[in-house]
Design an enzyme around this catalytic site. Sequence first.
Site, short mmCIF file in Angstrom:
data_model
loop_
_atom_site.label_atom_id
_atom_site.label_comp_id
_atom_site.label_asym_id
_atom_site.label_seq_id
_atom_site.Cartn_x
_atom_site.Cartn_y
_atom_site.Cartn_z
N THR A 14 0.80 -1.22 0.00
CA THR A 14 0.00 0.00 0.00
C THR A 14 0.84 1.27 0.00
O THR A 14 0.33 2.34 -0.36
CB THR A 14 -0.95 0.03 1.21
OG1 THR A 14 -0.18 -0.09 2.42
CG2 THR A 14 -1.96 -1.12 1.14
N SER A 15 2.09 1.18 0.39
CA SER A 15 2.95 2.37 0.40
C SER A 15 4.41 1.95 0.39
O SER A 15 4.76 0.81 0.66
CB SER A 15 2.66 3.25 1.63
OG SER A 15 3.05 2.60 2.81
N ASP A 240 10.70 -8.44 1.82
CA ASP A 240 10.60 -7.58 3.01
C ASP A 240 10.55 -8.38 4.31
O ASP A 240 11.11 -7.95 5.33
CB ASP A 240 9.41 -6.62 2.90
CG ASP A 240 8.09 -7.29 2.52
OD1 ASP A 240 8.01 -8.54 2.54
OD2 ASP A 240 7.14 -6.56 2.20
N THR A 262 0.19 -5.89 6.20
CA THR A 262 -0.88 -6.32 5.30
C THR A 262 -1.06 -7.83 5.40
O THR A 262 -2.17 -8.35 5.46
CB THR A 262 -0.56 -5.92 3.84
OG1 THR A 262 -0.40 -4.50 3.78
CG2 THR A 262 -1.68 -6.34 2.92
N ASN A 299 1.85 -18.04 5.94
CA ASN A 299 1.26 -16.76 5.55
C ASN A 299 -0.17 -16.69 6.08
O ASN A 299 -0.98 -17.59 5.84
CB ASN A 299 1.23 -16.63 4.03
CG ASN A 299 2.61 -16.45 3.44
OD1 ASN A 299 3.13 -15.36 3.38
ND2 ASN A 299 3.21 -17.56 3.00
N GLY A 409 4.75 -2.93 11.29
CA GLY A 409 3.79 -1.91 11.69
C GLY A 409 2.79 -2.38 12.72
O GLY A 409 2.38 -1.61 13.60
#
Length: 489
Positions: A14-15, A240, A262, A299, A409
């Site tokens: 998303t970013s 990541d 996410t 996941n 996050g």
Amino acid sequence: MKKYTFLAFDLGATSGRSVIGTLADGKIEIRELTRFPNGIIELHGKFYWNLMGLYQALKEGLAACAREGIVPDSIGIDTWGIDVVPLGEDGSILSMPRAYRDPYTEGAPESYFERIPRGEVYEKTGIQIMNMNTLYQLYAGVKEGYAPYLNAKEFLFTPDALAYMLTGKKVWEYTIGSTSQIMNPRTGDWNKDLLVAAGVNPDVLKTPTLPGAVVGTLTDALAEETRIGKVNVVAVAGHDTASAVAAVPALDENFAYLSSGTWSLMGIETKEPVITPETYELNFTNEGGVEGTTRFLKNICGMWILEQCRKEWKRSGKDYTYPQIVEMAVAAKPFQAFIYPDDASFANPASMLKAIEDFCRRTGQTPPEDDAQTVRCIFESLALRYREVIDMLDQLASFPVERLHVIGGGSKNALLNQFTANAIGRKVVAGPSEATAIGNVMIQAMAAGVVSSLKEMRAIISEAIETEEFLPQDADVWETAYQKYQTLK
């Protein structure tokens, strides 16, 4: 000790952002330099990532660095996994990368297994079977007659493609390649027979490069345009999650990690891949880590569910901040309804709110009655899913899983962290929230010879980064909730 400066590009679904990391006297500091949006673009029924937009954002990050008079010792790029960029005979980019949420892969694994059986694919790769895996993307694209795939001379994974755009040099970084369900986790090379069965030239992927290798320097044109000069680009842990796990502030091996964003990626770190009939049945994945380690994980559909709800609420005029969302969840009545976060209906629905409502009705539950109850439902359900997965890890690990490190996050969500500690019945250590960027920077530091090992990296991070601990509470009520949750699948 000399002060070293590294530029990390950390790109999520998303970013993305550029981050300056400095290392001196055994201490690390990071600072966000630029931030930019990212998202999926739909065009003529296909879903893509805006690769050229990301390249432009990287250039702006380089220029911002130069404007501050910073000449970094190197640059590293990490992104989400799986997706690839096709290149032509002359090295031209043939198309934007198809996004992993593009529904063209629906049913692709089952069709592919008619060529190579499911169990054999898992035994060769040790990767969790998911529609979106690179192997099934390539297979589905060939079946679809998608011209860029049919005419590709090579494929580059997303961070490698961006490094190619910056340097003109190509690498196939190991950790990002390990997400594809094409790599042999025992040898670190490709299972070319899997590509052949997908209808793809087996030479489209070249020898993988381990994290820490120098890709090349910025092109002359880019160095001049951004005024940053001829800086080295390093192939960090391009996935990541691999960069994030490298930043877990653990001083021993007796931990599980949860990279919370996410996606929620939950697992343990092992010295060798774990591929057994049991891991096949439980659908666990073996992905590459730093120093040849394996990220043995599952996941889990994470904050994607909440983010999609937030988008719907915003369209209706309710633009909740995260602090407001947490307050809503605290105020809502507990344990009213649960969802199974990894149900296929939550992958990419037209309306996430309706998907939650439909799931509850389908499983004999009363749907959440308002937005606050919806948030509470999502948080509790994620915590209970984490309990389910850590119970599996307890069975499979060769060491006691004493605590859970939450990084990324999601580590800033104290309420969910407490719910998670309650559900799993053990200590949760939250932080760093910037784990991916820190891991990216530290792998660049390893490439520069500033640190010598993963152990040293983690020791530095442990000293420099503040964490928060959450201890289990209300064991009986959470056990009752878990038993109810278990009946929903």
